[in-house]
Structure formats: C-alpha cells, structure tokens
Design a protein around this motif. Sequence first.
Motif, short mmCIF file in Angstrom:
data_model
loop_
_atom_site.label_atom_id
_atom_site.label_comp_id
_atom_site.label_asym_id
_atom_site.label_seq_id
_atom_site.Cartn_x
_atom_site.Cartn_y
_atom_site.Cartn_z
N ARG A 161 11.05 1.82 -1.37
CA ARG A 161 11.86 2.38 -2.81
C ARG A 161 12.63 3.36 -2.21
O ARG A 161 13.98 3.36 -2.45
N GLU A 162 12.24 4.35 -1.25
CA GLU A 162 13.13 5.34 -1.12
C GLU A 162 14.24 5.01 -0.02
O GLU A 162 15.50 5.52 -0.04
N TRP A 163 13.83 4.02 0.99
CA TRP A 163 14.68 3.59 1.80
C TRP A 163 15.93 2.96 1.11
O TRP A 163 17.05 3.12 1.49
N ASN A 164 15.65 2.13 0.01
CA ASN A 164 16.67 1.52 -0.74
C ASN A 164 17.63 2.63 -1.50
O ASN A 164 18.85 2.36 -1.55
N ARG A 165 16.91 3.47 -2.11
CA ARG A 165 17.71 4.49 -2.82
C ARG A 165 18.62 5.24 -2.00
O ARG A 165 19.65 5.57 -2.42
N HIS A 166 18.29 5.52 -0.86
CA HIS A 166 19.04 6.49 0.20
C HIS A 166 19.79 6.05 1.11
O HIS A 166 20.63 6.59 1.73
N MET A 167 19.46 4.64 1.42
CA MET A 167 20.04 4.06 2.72
C MET A 167 20.66 2.55 2.18
O MET A 167 21.76 2.48 1.84
N ALA A 168 20.11 1.63 2.15
CA ALA A 168 20.51 0.21 1.98
C ALA A 168 21.10 -0.11 0.65
O ALA A 168 22.05 -1.01 0.42
N GLN A 169 20.61 0.48 -0.70
CA GLN A 169 21.20 0.53 -1.66
C GLN A 169 22.10 1.74 -2.36
O GLN A 169 22.47 1.66 -3.45
N ILE B 152 19.85 16.32 0.56
CA ILE B 152 20.40 14.83 0.43
C ILE B 152 19.99 14.30 -0.91
O ILE B 152 20.59 13.46 -1.23
N ILE B 153 18.61 14.61 -1.28
CA ILE B 153 18.19 14.08 -2.55
C ILE B 153 19.29 14.37 -3.69
O ILE B 153 19.69 13.58 -4.56
N ALA B 154 19.78 15.59 -3.77
CA ALA B 154 20.70 16.10 -4.79
C ALA B 154 22.17 15.17 -4.74
O ALA B 154 22.71 15.09 -5.60
N LEU B 155 22.69 15.30 -3.39
CA LEU B 155 23.75 14.41 -3.12
C LEU B 155 23.70 13.01 -3.52
O LEU B 155 24.57 12.41 -4.06
N HIS B 156 22.67 12.35 -3.25
CA HIS B 156 22.52 10.91 -3.65
C HIS B 156 22.20 10.59 -5.11
O HIS B 156 22.29 9.69 -5.67
N ARG C 247 0.84 -1.29 -0.17
CA ARG C 247 0.11 -0.06 0.09
C ARG C 247 0.84 1.33 -0.04
O ARG C 247 0.34 2.18 -0.29
N MET C 248 2.21 1.27 0.49
CA MET C 248 3.06 2.12 0.26
C MET C 248 4.54 1.82 -0.16
O MET C 248 5.33 2.04 0.66
#
Length: 678
Positions: free
Chosen positions: A20-28, A208-212, A14-15
Amino acid sequence: MSKLTDFATWFDSRMPTLKREWNRHMAQYYAPKNFNFWYFFGVLSMVVLVVQLVTGIWLLMSYQGSAEQAFASVEYIMRDVELGWIIRYAHSTGASAFFIVVYLHMFRGLLYGSYKAPRELVWIFGMTIYVALMAEAFLGYVLPWGQMSYWGAQVIISLFGAIPVVGEDIVQWIRGDYLISGITLNRFMSLHVVAMPIILLALVVMHIIALHDVGSNNPDGVSIKKHKDKDGNPIDGIPFYPYFVIHDLVPIVIFLFVFCAILFFMPEMGGYFLEHANFEIANSLKTPEHIAPVWYFTPFYSMLRAVPDKLGGFITMAAAIAILFVLPWLDRSPVRSIRYKGIVSRIAILVFAACFIILGYLGVKAPTPERTLLAQICTLLYFGYFIGIFFWTRMETTKPEPERITMDGGIGFWRSMGALLVVLLLVILPIKAVGSESGKSCGSIDCEPFEAELTHYPSLQKGAKLAVNYCMGCHSFKYSRWERVADDLNIPHQLMMDNMLFSGQKIGELMKIAMPAENAKAWFGAEPPDLTLVARARSPEWVYTYLKNFYADSSRPLGVNNKVFKDVGMPHALLDLQGLQECAPGPVKAANGGIKRDLLTGEDLLEDPCGRFNLVKSGTMNEAEYEEAVYDLVNFLTYVAEPMAEQRKHIGRWVLLFLLLLLVPVVLLNREYWKDIH
C-alpha cells in the motif's frame, strides 16, 4: 515463476502495508510532467544520504573515538585497511556534496515558491532536516581530531558562551569537560553515529510523507490536481514509478561521475573539502594562523564576524537560520513561481544568491576591514531579502499564472545563462574590490614550483634514504610502515632492514624513532613533529622552498633562521650537504615575481637585506646536487603523505570510464520511457 508469485501473494497477505505504501509513494503517486533541472537535487540528496550512511558504518568499524587514537585510526583506515582510503574520501567528499545538493534544493524552493500553501509543513520539515544536517556535519567534523577539527570546535562551542547567565554552563555541558578533550570527542562520536542519523532519517521520512500528501510543486507553481482524467488521475501528472525513477537515473549517473572525479583526482578540493590544517594532529597549545569552520558553515560564520559584539553576532547567526522557517508567511505574492513574479522579486533573488556566495567566500578568508565591511553589507542584504519580501510581494505586478502546467515554460537556456552571469558578476566584482590575498605563499617569499613524480622510483628511493639519515634522527613517520614503503618503492625487504631500520625494529612496524618522547622534550623543549603528513599539512612547494632557505643568524639559539619559517626552532638538518648560507642585500621582488624598480630612476630596488644568499661554508654537494637531493627528499615526503595517490588515480580512470559507459544505456532507457510523454 509461479513460486515467486506465490511468495509475493503470501508476503502481501501478511504485510499489506508495504504494498500500500509503495503504491502511495511510488507507483500511484502522480508528479508533474514538467519537472526541470532544479528538481534533480531532491533525489541527489537521497543518494548522498545513502553514501554517507554506508561509508559511515564502514569507517566506524576501524575508527577509535579517543583523543589518543582518533587521528592515528583515521590514518590507519587510509593506509592499512584494504581500500579504506576510498571509504574515507567518499565520506569526506559526501559531506560537502550533501550541502551542495541541499543548498541547490533549497534554492529551487525559493525559485518556485515550494514553501507556500499548502506546503508550509513540507518546507518546515525540510528546514529542520537542514538544521539537523548542520549538527551532524559539525559533530562529524570533530572526529578526525586534526588541528582544524579541534580549533573549529573550540570556536563554535564557545559561541554558546555568549548567551547571558546560562552560556558558560551550556558550553561546559556540550564539552562534557572544562576543555575540549577526549570526553568531548567520545560524546560527539555517539551523537554523530547514533542519535543524529536516526533523527535525520525520521525527518526525511516525514518530509516525504508531507510532500506526497499535498503533492509536488512544479516550475509553474500551479496545482495538477484541478484537471483529472476519467480514472481520477491528474492529466498533467505521471506515476513517479517507473517514469521519474528511470528519469532520475540520468542525473544520478552524471552526479556520480562528478562525485568520483573529485574523490579520485582532487579529494582535498584545494583545502575546502579536506583542510590542510586537519592533516596535523590536534594540539591545544598550537593555534592555527587562521581558524575557520568548514566551507558549508562559512556564510553564517561571516555574519557572526560581521557583528562586533559576540552576543550580537551569535543572535545574528541564529536569526539567519531561524528566519528561513517563517518564509512561508513572509511571501505574500499571489503567485508561487519566479516565472510569474515581478521584476523586484527576480532581481532580489539574484542579489540574495550572490550575497550568500560572497558570505561563504569571506568566511574562509582572514578578516580585513574591507572584507568585514563587505560581510556587513551582505548580511544586511540577506536579512533585507526576507524582510522586504513581505512588502514587495504585495505591491509588485505579477504575470497571470497558466491554468495548467507548461512544458516549454521558463526563461529559456540563454536567459538562464544570463542570470548566472549576473550572479557571477555580483560575486566577483565585490570580492575583487575588497582586495586579494596579501602576503607571500611561503613566509617572506613566494613558494618555488614543485611537481612530484610518484612513479620515479630512483628519486623516491634516494629520498627515503635521505629521510632516514637526516630526518629520522629527530622526527618519526609513525603513521607509515616500513614494509609498505619498501613494497611501493621497489626496495627489497632485506636491503631496507639492513640499511634503514633502527635496531630492534621489524619490517612490518610503523616508522617510529628510538628517541623517547620525554627525552625529546628535555632536549628540544618539545617533541619534534611527525613528518608523515607534512607534505599535506604544508604543501610540497612549501617544504621544498623551506629546505632551500636556511641562512646563518647568530641571534638564534641554533645559529640559523629560515625565510619561509621565521625564527625556526630546529637546526639546519641538511647543513653538511648544502653548507651554510648568509644573507646579502638583493633586489626587492614584486608581486608578479619580477624585480621592483624605482619609479623615477628606473633602477632596481636593492633594499631587501636578505634578497639573496652568499655561501660562507661549503657542503658536500654543489648547488645543483643539493637541489636534486632536496627534490628527492620532498618527492618522498609527498609520497609518504599519501602513498595511495597513484593507485587512487589509476582506479579513478576505470571508475569514470565505467560511469561514462553506463550513461549510454541509462540515457537510451530514459528516452524510451519518455518518448510518448507530452
């Protein structure tokens, strides 16, 4: 366990964006393996941001944003809210800590070229955060409504008046009134607690988004995206989670240790984190001897004062911040990191750091011609760095960058210490050259030493008795409560009610006096100041020396003067205890506390017309008894200025012990996770 898994599956379906954002900015998200000491300050700034948001919310629950109640509400938080002093000290310490870590974070960007392509937008967002943080800090600085809050705001806001044509209209718009008033305070509170935090949080997310999106820089300044494994992941990178999350726990715990050491044992930090003048309520009719903004604004304040013209100073100050935004296009070097730049760049960045520190120091000191000259030189060198970098980075010889990151690169520990020593020498030598502080610490004399004993209850009890009998005829202690004093000093409530409280007062009330304010103004010309915080506003040493240095002066309306407070407007309240002293010629004191001597004859100089005192009218106490009485009174004034001082230190010892113990498993956990990372 299956129910938890089922819930996670249901939630993800449902979310899915959250995962996806956790993986993008942390786990992956892969970050370079060779992050060093300088890369801790980004995460530490996030820690301080959380501290400021949480403590700010709790402070707002008890704060009252009006000119009549703001100062009193801060003292209410400190004294009457359960452990409210921890929240207030955490917030005030956090404000300074925020700028310390942000300045170091920015300096890391200068060192390793984190502003260069493709990270220009990351740098611009970061600089916008810095400007927003300065605005947020200024707005919050006004809220305690102390003397330096009021007059610092007066100085900063008035700068906009230098803008031609529209300046005065802008000043009036910012104040919301013709003068700084409760209206100004109220709108500043709204901006500080609502508007600016939203802007800051939005900018941090964009940063943070721009950095990642472009990837983190590293001490070598080379991209880790060029070399990837069979799965498409950078060979020289590792997932931010869990590796760097675990790794950052070590500096976070160390930072919290230092943060709490300041919070519990030196919250004022010598008057830099909490200024002494801010323990006096704002008074538009009483200008402090020296007005300066809080320390993290002082480098730019020094630049402002270095320019004689007000408009020119304002433009210089604004340009000093604005030029940081265009740095990515000024640096033309083919390499990013200072490791591979030429000798000119290395020398220039050390000089730049030293100049910035010197400007910060000069900004908190009263100006002199020598200090102004040094500020002008440092201002030129500050701008010279940014202008010169456009030229020397195109001409200097650089070292070749490595193809991949290096795990043992850099200049090493001892060379780093050498660079730090160079910066310290570049800071200390010019400051020494322009002269140390002039004048005495207590008016025309140096303060006498005083060491409070806040657990010596007989002394505190006698001091409380003296305060009630000799001070509270005119002065109140309106931020303190009778009951709190009785409990802290082990005085039975009934005994205090019978011997100390004024008629009609109750044990739980504030320590106010019966004298109406209008009567005080009629009798004395002005309402006598409240004494609750006098030991923090002045210092216990100042109060102790002041009470011992009254002398007869027939030229004064009340027949007395004071060597500490020249032309004092109050009578000698302890006259019947000490008696009356008169001036007599005495030796001229040297700066080191000794006696000045004639260079030719070697005899003591006796030119000071008030170098010593003669007792012309005896009091009820001899000299030793009077000194003990003054000690007891000042000991009580020190206690009542900060009644939680001993509790603060007691809790602080346990907190620091906990953090030391916590550091052990954190270090071991970090070692376990990183043992196979090469």
